[in-house]
Design an enzyme around this catalytic site. Structure first.
Site, mmCIF file in Angstrom:
data_model
loop_
_atom_site.group_PDB
_atom_site.id
_atom_site.type_symbol
_atom_site.label_atom_id
_atom_site.label_comp_id
_atom_site.label_asym_id
_atom_site.label_seq_id
_atom_site.Cartn_x
_atom_site.Cartn_y
_atom_site.Cartn_z
ATOM 1 N N TYR A 283 0.838 -1.189 0.000
ATOM 2 C CA TYR A 283 0.000 0.000 0.000
ATOM 3 C C TYR A 283 0.881 1.251 0.000
ATOM 4 O O TYR A 283 0.547 2.255 -0.608
ATOM 5 C CB TYR A 283 -0.926 -0.010 1.219
ATOM 6 C CG TYR A 283 -1.969 -1.087 1.135
ATOM 7 C CD1 TYR A 283 -3.146 -0.883 0.435
ATOM 8 C CD2 TYR A 283 -1.770 -2.324 1.734
ATOM 9 C CE1 TYR A 283 -4.103 -1.873 0.341
ATOM 10 C CE2 TYR A 283 -2.721 -3.316 1.652
ATOM 11 C CZ TYR A 283 -3.890 -3.089 0.954
ATOM 12 O OH TYR A 283 -4.826 -4.079 0.858
ATOM 13 N N ASN B 61 -12.646 -0.168 -4.763
ATOM 14 C CA ASN B 61 -12.454 -0.590 -6.141
ATOM 15 C C ASN B 61 -13.635 -1.435 -6.628
ATOM 16 O O ASN B 61 -13.879 -2.512 -6.107
ATOM 17 C CB ASN B 61 -11.154 -1.403 -6.229
ATOM 18 C CG ASN B 61 -11.026 -2.095 -7.562
ATOM 19 O OD1 ASN B 61 -11.612 -1.652 -8.541
ATOM 20 N ND2 ASN B 61 -10.275 -3.167 -7.592
ATOM 21 N N CYS C 133 -6.489 -5.412 -7.205
ATOM 22 C CA CYS C 133 -6.363 -5.012 -5.812
ATOM 23 C C CYS C 133 -5.857 -6.183 -4.972
ATOM 24 O O CYS C 133 -5.388 -5.992 -3.864
ATOM 25 C CB CYS C 133 -7.693 -4.511 -5.277
ATOM 26 S SG CYS C 133 -9.084 -5.547 -5.676
ATOM 27 N N HIS C 134 -5.951 -7.379 -5.533
ATOM 28 C CA HIS C 134 -5.494 -8.538 -4.766
ATOM 29 C C HIS C 134 -3.984 -8.644 -4.766
ATOM 30 O O HIS C 134 -3.428 -9.428 -4.010
ATOM 31 C CB HIS C 134 -6.125 -9.803 -5.338
ATOM 32 C CG HIS C 134 -5.759 -10.058 -6.758
ATOM 33 N ND1 HIS C 134 -6.401 -9.453 -7.808
ATOM 34 C CD2 HIS C 134 -4.795 -10.827 -7.297
ATOM 35 C CE1 HIS C 134 -5.853 -9.872 -8.940
ATOM 36 N NE2 HIS C 134 -4.875 -10.697 -8.664
ATOM 37 N N GLU D 153 -1.258 -17.093 -9.377
ATOM 38 C CA GLU D 153 -0.214 -16.351 -10.072
ATOM 39 C C GLU D 153 1.168 -16.786 -9.624
ATOM 40 O O GLU D 153 2.164 -16.181 -9.975
ATOM 41 C CB GLU D 153 -0.397 -14.844 -9.839
ATOM 42 C CG GLU D 153 -1.744 -14.352 -10.336
ATOM 43 C CD GLU D 153 -1.884 -12.846 -10.201
ATOM 44 O OE1 GLU D 153 -0.904 -12.203 -9.812
ATOM 45 O OE2 GLU D 153 -2.967 -12.343 -10.505
#
Length: 165
Positions: free
Chosen positions: A103, A126, A134-135, A161
């Site tokens: 952040y 969001n 945002c993850h 991912e």
DNA sequence: CATCAAAAACTCC
DNA sequence: GGAGTTTTTGATG
């Protein structure tokens, strides 16, 4: 309401997302929810062709990200929010697949290094998760932070991912 | 319409 | 564990 938002189900391996479109583009995306197995009945006859076109891109991009790949094309986004929030979301979209940011880094990227807490608020606001990743934003010390769709879901997205918390 | 108070998915000491 | 920073949102005059 003259132009009610159009809702379409986006089928992915992770479930059935709900995408909402305005006349300008994709405006909101929701995670599949329990008890909502059936998508909002979409009358394809009443939906403008361009929206169906966007929806193809949305679904493709969604699947790509869920599979851990960078989507080639994005649908147009019509995000509603304050200038600050839009800056945050823009920065979020620059994060490549498989990478994470804190952040604090987002806060610095938009020129407000100390607005980290406000950045968190913007992420929570969001409207288009996954496409606006945002993850992929974690707290500075590796904590997972929070997630609108539930922390478990965030973890799974990151795992897809190739990231480990 | 202007102002005040409270809360938030953070970060640092 | 506590204090600090920034923005958003809803209540109040």
């Amino acid at each position: 309401m003259k132009t009610p938002p159009v809702e379409l189900p986006a089928i992915t391996d992770d479930g059935e997302f709900t995408a909402r479109y305005s006349e300008a583009g994709l405006t909101e995306l929701s995670f599949p929810e329990a008890g909502r197995a059936s998508a909002p009945a979409a009358n394809k006859g009443t939906i403008p062709g361009k929206i169906l076109d966007w929806h193809r891109l949305t679904e493709a991009a969604l699947k790509a990200i869920l599979a851990g790949h960078q989507p080639k094309k994005f649908p147009p986004l019509d995000l509603a929010g304050t200038a600050f929030q839009k800056s945050v979301w823009q920065s979020l979209r620059k994060i490549p697949v498989g990478r994470t940011k804190s952040y604090g880094e987002i806060a610095e990227a938009i020129g407000r290094p100390k607005a980290v807490r406000a950045v968190g608020g913007a992420c929570g606001a969001n409207p288009v998760p996954v496409l606006v990743p945002c993850h992929r934003v974690l707290a500075a010390n590796g904590k997972i932070g929070g997630f609108s769709g539930g922390l478990e879901r965030k973890r799974r997205l990151l795992a897809r991912e190739g990231l480990k918390i």
